[in-house]
Design a protein around this motif. Structure first.
Motif, PDB file in Angstrom:
ATOM      1  N   VAL A   1       0.848  -1.193   0.000  1.00 60.23           N
ATOM      2  CA  VAL A   1       0.000   0.000   0.000  1.00 60.23           C
ATOM      3  C   VAL A   1       0.881   1.240   0.000  1.00 60.23           C
ATOM      4  O   VAL A   1       0.621   2.226  -0.709  1.00 60.23           O
ATOM      5  CB  VAL A   1      -0.958  -0.014   1.209  1.00 60.23           C
ATOM      6  CG1 VAL A   1      -1.663   1.320   1.363  1.00 60.23           C
ATOM      7  CG2 VAL A   1      -1.960  -1.128   1.056  1.00 60.23           C
ATOM      8  N   LEU A   2       1.938   1.215   0.796  1.00 62.41           N
ATOM      9  CA  LEU A   2       2.867   2.346   0.877  1.00 62.41           C
ATOM     10  C   LEU A   2       3.522   2.591  -0.477  1.00 62.41           C
ATOM     11  O   LEU A   2       3.619   3.726  -0.947  1.00 62.41           O
ATOM     12  CB  LEU A   2       3.910   2.068   1.955  1.00 62.41           C
ATOM     13  CG  LEU A   2       4.920   3.169   2.224  1.00 62.41           C
ATOM     14  CD1 LEU A   2       4.218   4.417   2.759  1.00 62.41           C
ATOM     15  CD2 LEU A   2       5.959   2.702   3.214  1.00 62.41           C
TER      16      LEU A   2
ATOM     17  N   SER B   1       1.035   3.931  -2.893  1.00 57.18           N
ATOM     18  CA  SER B   1       0.751   5.353  -2.661  1.00 57.18           C
ATOM     19  C   SER B   1       1.899   6.221  -3.147  1.00 57.18           C
ATOM     20  O   SER B   1       1.699   7.302  -3.685  1.00 57.18           O
ATOM     21  CB  SER B   1       0.446   5.624  -1.208  1.00 57.18           C
ATOM     22  OG  SER B   1       1.588   5.398  -0.411  1.00 57.18           O
ATOM     23  N   LYS B   2       3.129   5.766  -3.003  1.00 60.96           N
ATOM     24  CA  LYS B   2       4.276   6.528  -3.482  1.00 60.96           C
ATOM     25  C   LYS B   2       4.300   6.523  -5.009  1.00 60.96           C
ATOM     26  O   LYS B   2       4.673   7.520  -5.638  1.00 60.96           O
ATOM     27  CB  LYS B   2       5.573   5.950  -2.935  1.00 60.96           C
ATOM     28  CG  LYS B   2       5.783   6.288  -1.491  1.00 60.96           C
ATOM     29  CD  LYS B   2       7.149   5.832  -1.037  1.00 60.96           C
ATOM     30  CE  LYS B   2       7.338   6.176   0.428  1.00 60.96           C
ATOM     31  NZ  LYS B   2       8.636   5.828   0.912  1.00 60.96           N
ATOM     32  N   VAL B   3       3.911   5.421  -5.596  1.00 64.83           N
ATOM     33  CA  VAL B   3       3.890   5.325  -7.052  1.00 64.83           C
ATOM     34  C   VAL B   3       2.825   6.282  -7.589  1.00 64.83           C
ATOM     35  O   VAL B   3       3.026   6.958  -8.596  1.00 64.83           O
ATOM     36  CB  VAL B   3       3.617   3.886  -7.503  1.00 64.83           C
ATOM     37  CG1 VAL B   3       3.278   3.810  -8.994  1.00 64.83           C
ATOM     38  CG2 VAL B   3       4.798   3.014  -7.205  1.00 64.83           C
ATOM     39  N   ILE B   4       1.739   6.314  -6.896  1.00 68.97           N
ATOM     40  CA  ILE B   4       0.664   7.177  -7.344  1.00 68.97           C
ATOM     41  C   ILE B   4       1.094   8.627  -7.194  1.00 68.97           C
ATOM     42  O   ILE B   4       0.761   9.473  -8.010  1.00 68.97           O
ATOM     43  CB  ILE B   4      -0.609   6.903  -6.538  1.00 68.97           C
ATOM     44  CG1 ILE B   4      -1.117   5.523  -6.896  1.00 68.97           C
ATOM     45  CG2 ILE B   4      -1.677   7.924  -6.819  1.00 68.97           C
ATOM     46  CD1 ILE B   4      -2.283   5.089  -6.103  1.00 68.97           C
ATOM     47  N   GLU B   5       1.824   8.934  -6.148  1.00 69.46           N
ATOM     48  CA  GLU B   5       2.245  10.300  -5.899  1.00 69.46           C
ATOM     49  C   GLU B   5       3.167  10.789  -7.005  1.00 69.46           C
ATOM     50  O   GLU B   5       3.168  11.950  -7.373  1.00 69.46           O
ATOM     51  CB  GLU B   5       2.974  10.422  -4.566  1.00 69.46           C
ATOM     52  CG  GLU B   5       2.067  10.371  -3.384  1.00 69.46           C
ATOM     53  CD  GLU B   5       2.835  10.474  -2.076  1.00 69.46           C
ATOM     54  OE1 GLU B   5       4.039  10.746  -2.054  1.00 69.46           O
ATOM     55  OE2 GLU B   5       2.201  10.249  -1.054  1.00 69.46           O
ATOM     56  N   LYS B   6       3.954   9.991  -7.504  1.00 70.19           N
ATOM     57  CA  LYS B   6       4.835  10.441  -8.568  1.00 70.19           C
ATOM     58  C   LYS B   6       4.929   9.399  -9.643  1.00 70.19           C
ATOM     59  O   LYS B   6       4.775   8.231  -9.403  1.00 70.19           O
ATOM     60  CB  LYS B   6       6.201  10.837  -8.032  1.00 70.19           C
ATOM     61  CG  LYS B   6       7.017   9.763  -7.446  1.00 70.19           C
ATOM     62  CD  LYS B   6       8.344  10.370  -7.075  1.00 70.19           C
ATOM     63  CE  LYS B   6       9.155   9.415  -6.283  1.00 70.19           C
ATOM     64  NZ  LYS B   6      10.453   9.829  -5.979  1.00 70.19           N
TER      65      LYS B   6
END
Length: 174
Positions: free
Chosen positions: A143-144, A147-152
């Protein structure tokens, strides 16, 4: 006196006087009668009593010998019986000891098996807990990362870097 001396020598043969012989013979017979009455009878009574006493002592000794022989046989039989009983007690104790030994060994084996099974069950539970914890961490890290992949937006190089970091973090948490 002369008459008397002739009478005494009357019938004397070879210088022996008949009257002296008769007197000596009568005296001897009287003496024998007195000895028989006063000495021989009591002496024979004492001898008979002594004979009875010795006879009784021999009978008593024989009786005692037989009783001692019987007592000896009984004592030997009783000793033999006592030895047999003692041997039986020893054998029973030995058998009981072997049975107790087998029982203790069996109980120890059962306890060892139970402890082994309990330890294997504990190990299995701990393994399952560890796998569950690892899955939970993997899920949270996924999940982390997501979420980081989605952020950038990431490049292939950044993606490899994130996977390496992820693997590193999973290795450190173990």
């Amino acid at each position: 006196m002369h008459f008397y001396s002739e009478f005494l020598t009357l019938g004397a043969v070879g210088g022996l006087r008949t009257a002296d012989m008769i007197f000596t013979l009568v005296s001897f017979i009287v003496l024998l009668a007195l000895l028989k009455k006063f000495a021989w009878g009591p002496l024979m009574d004492v001898m008979e009593k002594r004979e009875e006493y010795v006879k009784d002592e021999i009978e008593t000794a024989e009786k005692n010998r037989k009783e001692a022989e019987i007592a000896s046989k009984e004592a030997t039989a009783q000793l033999r019986q006592t030895k047999e009983e003692a041997q039986k007690i020893i054998d029973d104790a030995r058998n009981t000891g072997k049975q107790e030994e087998q029982k203790i060994i069996q109980t120890a084996r059962e306890e060892a098996t139970r402890l082994k099974e309990a330890a294997e069950a504990d190990i299995q539970n701990e393994k399952e807990k560890a796998i569950q914890a690892l899955q939970d961490q993997v899920a949270s890290l996924s999940v982390l990362i997501a979420s980081k992949v989605i952020e950038k937006e990431i490049s292939a190089q950044d993606q490899e870097k994130l996977i390496s970091e992820y693997i590193k973090e999973v290795g450190e948490e173990r």
